[in-house]
Scaffold this active site. Structure first.
Site, PDB file in Angstrom:
ATOM      1  N   CYS A  64       0.830  -1.207   0.000  1.00 19.19           N
ATOM      2  CA  CYS A  64       0.000   0.000   0.000  1.00 19.19           C
ATOM      3  C   CYS A  64       0.868   1.261   0.000  1.00 19.19           C
ATOM      4  O   CYS A  64       1.677   1.460   0.915  1.00 19.19           O
ATOM      5  CB  CYS A  64      -0.899  -0.013   1.236  1.00 19.19           C
ATOM      6  SG  CYS A  64      -1.661   1.579   1.599  1.00 19.19           S
ATOM      7  N   TYR A 216      -3.996   5.587  -9.440  1.00 15.18           N
ATOM      8  CA  TYR A 216      -5.188   4.755  -9.226  1.00 15.18           C
ATOM      9  C   TYR A 216      -6.313   5.174 -10.159  1.00 15.18           C
ATOM     10  O   TYR A 216      -7.058   4.340 -10.675  1.00 15.18           O
ATOM     11  CB  TYR A 216      -5.629   4.850  -7.764  1.00 15.18           C
ATOM     12  CG  TYR A 216      -4.810   3.986  -6.838  1.00 15.18           C
ATOM     13  CD1 TYR A 216      -3.579   4.415  -6.373  1.00 15.18           C
ATOM     14  CD2 TYR A 216      -5.248   2.722  -6.460  1.00 15.18           C
ATOM     15  CE1 TYR A 216      -2.808   3.611  -5.548  1.00 15.18           C
ATOM     16  CE2 TYR A 216      -4.485   1.915  -5.630  1.00 15.18           C
ATOM     17  CZ  TYR A 216      -3.268   2.372  -5.175  1.00 15.18           C
ATOM     18  OH  TYR A 216      -2.504   1.560  -4.360  1.00 15.18           O
TER      19      TYR A 216
HETATM   20  N1  GSH Z   1      -6.619   8.297   2.789  1.00 17.36           N
HETATM   21  C1  GSH Z   1      -6.117   7.077   3.301  1.00 17.36           C
HETATM   22  C2  GSH Z   1      -6.208   6.027   2.195  1.00 17.36           C
HETATM   23  C3  GSH Z   1      -5.809   4.658   2.686  1.00 17.36           C
HETATM   24  C4  GSH Z   1      -6.182   3.584   1.664  1.00 17.36           C
HETATM   25  O1  GSH Z   1      -6.924   3.835   0.723  1.00 17.36           O
HETATM   26  N2  GSH Z   1      -5.657   2.360   1.891  1.00 17.36           N
HETATM   27  C5  GSH Z   1      -6.031   1.252   1.035  1.00 17.36           C
HETATM   28  C6  GSH Z   1      -4.851   0.353   0.766  1.00 17.36           C
HETATM   29  S1  GSH Z   1      -3.805   0.959  -0.472  1.00 17.36           S
HETATM   30  C7  GSH Z   1      -7.076   0.399   1.758  1.00 17.36           C
HETATM   31  O2  GSH Z   1      -6.826  -0.151   2.798  1.00 17.36           O
HETATM   32  N3  GSH Z   1      -8.248   0.305   1.123  1.00 17.36           N
HETATM   33  C8  GSH Z   1      -9.239  -0.547   1.652  1.00 17.36           C
HETATM   34  C9  GSH Z   1     -10.495   0.132   1.888  1.00 17.36           C
HETATM   35  O3  GSH Z   1     -10.499   1.336   1.944  1.00 17.36           O
HETATM   36  O4  GSH Z   1     -11.444  -0.591   2.036  1.00 17.36           O
HETATM   37  C10 GSH Z   1      -4.663   7.279   3.699  1.00 17.36           C
HETATM   38  O5  GSH Z   1      -3.938   7.959   2.960  1.00 17.36           O
HETATM   39  O6  GSH Z   1      -4.292   6.746   4.746  1.00 17.36           O
END
Ligand code: GSH
Length: 349
Positions: A64, A216
């Site tokens: 990530c 993305y």
């Molecule tokens: N805005 C958040 C975004 C975090 C994010 O999107 N993480 C992803 C992994 S790359 C995730 O866990 N997505 C799963 C979800 O949101 O369900 C940050 O920057 O911490």
């Protein structure tokens, strides 16, 4: 020179986050729209979360890029001893999982298809004393439906502090001394120096929209127009950054490594070996941008940076559940990655 910011430091501008307006319509029309983090307490500002060495814990996945911001800050600020960390397996649960698909899991015993062996960086969940299987379980314990990483967690109250990477980086920078950094104030970089704050904010916005989230927008959108617009913005922004670094200074805002460099690195680190094909960003390699390539190698050589990320986890995560289950093993020319990041001279002059 360490940061002299007030408690918690100035938090990042939340307007940077993806607009949620008509999000479900836009998603239905094939646009990738990122959600917004719901836990936003500020360590050092919120009385429930005072800065104390050994009290806080990170939950991350190494594929990530948002987690990569946080593992970079933890390493560069000398906080690897005072902030513990658990690493989820790069592939989320699949359709047959009893708890459902797309959930981050702690599975250090699971075999990675890329290596044919367990991944040594992966851990069990070690912060709650309950050995939870899923990241989602940490949110459920607080009545939340969220399921994302990274998470900054308070082991004392067993509560989530925040799940927003931009803010975690900012508060670790502001509180590194109080959190027990092994680096002295003189040794420790200030990732967000007041004198550069405006320029860093300007670059952060450009890099978030065009590069970090832009990748993305290109790779996960199923609308040709949205993809091509994101592709164009991505490479236009790379050209701007190449020009910026052609002015002769080693980092984006001058002689010092700052938050702007930290936020650009995770995407460029993934570009040639992953995003070039996975996100259909095959306009050029970073190797084709001499100043950006040398910057990438320069940052990769900083203490703690190489160990803060893993291209094996990235490849396993981005390809492991798609692409017929086979994972692209290139590039191998002019050299394999990440070894190539040790060779700034490879840049086409
Ligand atoms: N805005 C958040 C975004 C975090 C994010 O999107 N993480 C992803 C992994 S790359 C995730 O866990 N997505 C799963 C979800 O949101 O369900 C940050 O920057 O911490």
């Amino acid at each position: 020179m360490a940061s002299q910011h007030d408690a918690g430091g100035k938090q990042p501008d939340q307007s940077l986050e993806e607009s949620q307006q008509d999000a479900s319509i836009r998603r239905a029309q094939g646009e990738f729209v990122r959600g917004v983090s719901g836990f936003r307490a500020v360590l050092g500002k919120d009385p429930d979360f005072p800065p104390e060495p050994g009290r806080y814990h990170l939950f991350v996945a190494l594929n990530c890029p948002w987690c990569h911001r946080v593992t970079l800050a933890r390493a560069i600020l000398g906080l690897e001893k005072s902030i513990t960390m658990d690493v989820a397996f790069p592939n989320r649960t699949d359709e047959v999982d009893p708890q459902g698909p797309n959930l981050w899991q702690f599975a250090p015993d699971r075999i990675a298809s890329l290596t044919g062996a367990p991944l040594p960086e992966c851990t069990w969940e070690t912060a709650t004393g309950q050995n939870l299987r899923l990241v989602r379980d940490l949110y459920l314990a607080e009545g939340s439906e969220e399921k994302s990483v990274p998470i900054l967690f308070d082991k004392q109250s067993r509560r989530i502090v925040t799940n927003e990477s931009a803010e975690i980086v900012r508060m670790l920078n502001a509180q590194a001394g109080a959190l027990g950094s092994v680096l002295s104030d003189d040794e420790r970089p200030d990732l967000y120096p007041d004198a550069r704050a405006e320029e860093i904010d300007r670059l952060n916005e450009k890099i978030y929209t065009g590069i970090n989230n832009g990748a993305y927008k290109a790779g996960f959108s199923s609308d040709q127009g949205v993809y091509e617009a994101a592709f164009q913005t991505y490479f236009d922004t790379l050209n701007e950054l190449e020009n910026c670094l052609s002015q002769g200074h080693p980092y984006l805002t001058g002689d010092r490594f700052t938050e702007a460099d930290l936020r650009l690195f995770p995407t460029l680190y993934r570009h040639d070996p992953v995003y070039y094909i996975r996100m259909k960003l095959n306009g050029a390699r970073i190797l084709d941008y001499p100043h950006l390539w040398r910057w990438l190698c320069r940052v990769h050589a900083l203490p703690g940076v190489a160990a803060s990320g893993s291209l094996i986890h990235c490849k396993q995560g981005y390809f492991g559940r798609s692409w017929n289950g086979t994972i692209p093993i290139g590039p191998v020319h002019p050299m394999t990655y990440p070894e190539a990041y040790g060779h700034p001279e490879l840049a086409s002059s």
